[in-house]
Design a protein around this motif. Structure first.
Motif, mmCIF file in Angstrom:
data_model
loop_
_atom_site.group_PDB
_atom_site.id
_atom_site.type_symbol
_atom_site.label_atom_id
_atom_site.label_comp_id
_atom_site.label_asym_id
_atom_site.label_seq_id
_atom_site.Cartn_x
_atom_site.Cartn_y
_atom_site.Cartn_z
ATOM 1 N N LEU A 118 0.831 -1.211 0.000
ATOM 2 C CA LEU A 118 0.000 0.000 0.000
ATOM 3 C C LEU A 118 0.868 1.266 0.000
ATOM 4 C CD1 LEU A 118 -2.908 -0.966 2.423
ATOM 5 C CD2 LEU A 118 -3.023 -0.612 -0.050
ATOM 6 N N PHE A 119 1.966 1.237 0.727
ATOM 7 C CA PHE A 119 2.879 2.382 0.755
ATOM 8 C C PHE A 119 3.420 2.676 -0.643
ATOM 9 C CE2 PHE A 119 7.283 3.921 1.099
ATOM 10 C CZ PHE A 119 7.037 5.160 1.683
ATOM 11 N N PHE A 120 3.874 1.631 -1.354
ATOM 12 C CA PHE A 120 4.410 1.824 -2.708
ATOM 13 C C PHE A 120 3.327 2.313 -3.675
ATOM 14 C CE2 PHE A 120 7.957 -1.120 -1.480
ATOM 15 C CZ PHE A 120 8.966 -0.193 -1.654
ATOM 16 N N VAL A 121 2.139 1.783 -3.561
ATOM 17 C CA VAL A 121 1.042 2.223 -4.430
ATOM 18 C C VAL A 121 0.730 3.689 -4.167
ATOM 19 C CG1 VAL A 121 -1.427 1.929 -4.909
ATOM 20 C CG2 VAL A 121 0.059 -0.083 -4.735
ATOM 21 N N PHE A 122 0.704 4.083 -2.903
ATOM 22 C CA PHE A 122 0.448 5.473 -2.534
ATOM 23 C C PHE A 122 1.540 6.394 -3.097
ATOM 24 C CE2 PHE A 122 1.253 9.002 0.412
ATOM 25 C CZ PHE A 122 0.058 9.686 0.271
ATOM 26 N N ILE A 123 2.786 5.993 -3.012
ATOM 27 C CA ILE A 123 3.899 6.809 -3.531
ATOM 28 C C ILE A 123 3.759 6.979 -5.046
ATOM 29 C CG2 ILE A 123 6.407 6.857 -3.917
ATOM 30 C CD1 ILE A 123 5.648 7.594 -1.099
ATOM 31 N N PHE A 124 3.453 5.902 -5.761
ATOM 32 C CA PHE A 124 3.307 6.004 -7.218
ATOM 33 C C PHE A 124 2.128 6.904 -7.599
ATOM 34 C CE2 PHE A 124 5.789 1.956 -7.419
ATOM 35 C CZ PHE A 124 6.843 2.474 -8.134
ATOM 36 N N ILE A 125 1.024 6.801 -6.900
ATOM 37 C CA ILE A 125 -0.126 7.663 -7.191
ATOM 38 C C ILE A 125 0.219 9.111 -6.904
ATOM 39 C CG2 ILE A 125 -2.483 8.239 -6.468
ATOM 40 C CD1 ILE A 125 -2.928 5.212 -6.079
ATOM 41 N N LEU A 126 0.895 9.364 -5.810
ATOM 42 C CA LEU A 126 1.310 10.715 -5.451
ATOM 43 C C LEU A 126 2.240 11.297 -6.522
ATOM 44 C CD1 LEU A 126 1.254 12.933 -3.222
ATOM 45 C CD2 LEU A 126 3.325 11.860 -2.332
ATOM 46 N N LEU A 127 3.205 10.538 -6.951
ATOM 47 C CA LEU A 127 4.118 11.009 -8.003
ATOM 48 C C LEU A 127 3.380 11.259 -9.314
ATOM 49 C CD1 LEU A 127 7.257 8.761 -7.393
ATOM 50 C CD2 LEU A 127 7.037 11.212 -6.988
ATOM 51 N N TYR A 128 2.399 10.406 -9.617
ATOM 52 C CA TYR A 128 1.618 10.583 -10.843
ATOM 53 C C TYR A 128 0.894 11.925 -10.831
ATOM 54 C CZ TYR A 128 -2.132 10.007 -14.240
ATOM 55 O OH TYR A 128 -3.009 10.203 -15.263
ATOM 56 N N TYR A 129 0.249 12.260 -9.733
ATOM 57 C CA TYR A 129 -0.487 13.523 -9.675
ATOM 58 C C TYR A 129 0.446 14.730 -9.626
ATOM 59 C CZ TYR A 129 -4.993 11.244 -9.249
ATOM 60 O OH TYR A 129 -6.113 10.534 -9.506
ATOM 61 N N ILE A 130 1.560 14.584 -8.988
ATOM 62 C CA ILE A 130 2.511 15.697 -8.955
ATOM 63 C C ILE A 130 3.002 16.016 -10.371
ATOM 64 C CG2 ILE A 130 4.856 16.351 -8.239
ATOM 65 C CD1 ILE A 130 4.285 14.965 -5.570
ATOM 66 N N PHE A 131 3.398 14.989 -11.123
ATOM 67 C CA PHE A 131 3.876 15.214 -12.478
ATOM 68 C C PHE A 131 2.767 15.647 -13.418
ATOM 69 C CE2 PHE A 131 7.485 12.452 -11.138
ATOM 70 C CZ PHE A 131 8.470 13.376 -11.394
#
Length: 135
Positions: A118-131
């Motif tokens: 869940l932590f890794f999925v959250f990080i990837f989603i966060l990076l997706y929205y930031i970019f």
């Protein structure tokens, strides 16, 4: 009218000799042949000098181009060596991370694995929205 063959033969020989002499510049008749020969030599010498100068200019440009290519190759080799060392460092870092993840997978419980995923999925989603919003 019929021509005398001996007279024609004599004229032909004289004309051939005269033409050859004019071409080679050996007749001194009013110095025409010598002047013509000198002018022809001057023209040919000037053309040769021009061609030599053009070849020299091209050789100089090719030397400069070869020097620029050599500099570019040396710079590229330096960049490739730098990238090679960077990739080696990244490979070592990934190997260490995989080793640590393998240790965690062996010792961790199911609950800890779920939190990790869940932590890794959250990080990837966060990076997706930031970019997506900033770039």
């Amino acid at each position: 009218m019929l021509r005398n063959p001996t007279m024609y033969k004599g004229n032909r020989k004289r004309d051939t000799t005269h033409s050859r002499a004019l071409l080679l510049g050996t007749i001194d008749e009013d110095n025409e042949a010598n002047v013509y020969n000198e002018e022809a030599c001057d023209v040919l010498t000037q053309e040769n000098d021009d061609k030599i100068k053009q070849i020299g200019d091209k050789a100089f440009r090719m030397k400069d181009l070869a020097s620029d290519i050599s500099i570019e190759i040396n710079d590229s080799i330096k960049i490739i060596d730098s990238m090679n060392s960077d990739f080696s460092e990244a490979e070592n870092l990934l190997q260490d991370s995989m080793t640590k993840l393998a240790e965690v997978a062996k010792t961790a419980s199911t609950k800890q694995m779920c939190y990790l995923i869940l932590f890794f999925v959250f990080i990837f989603i966060l990076l997706y929205y930031i970019f997506k919003f900033f770039y």
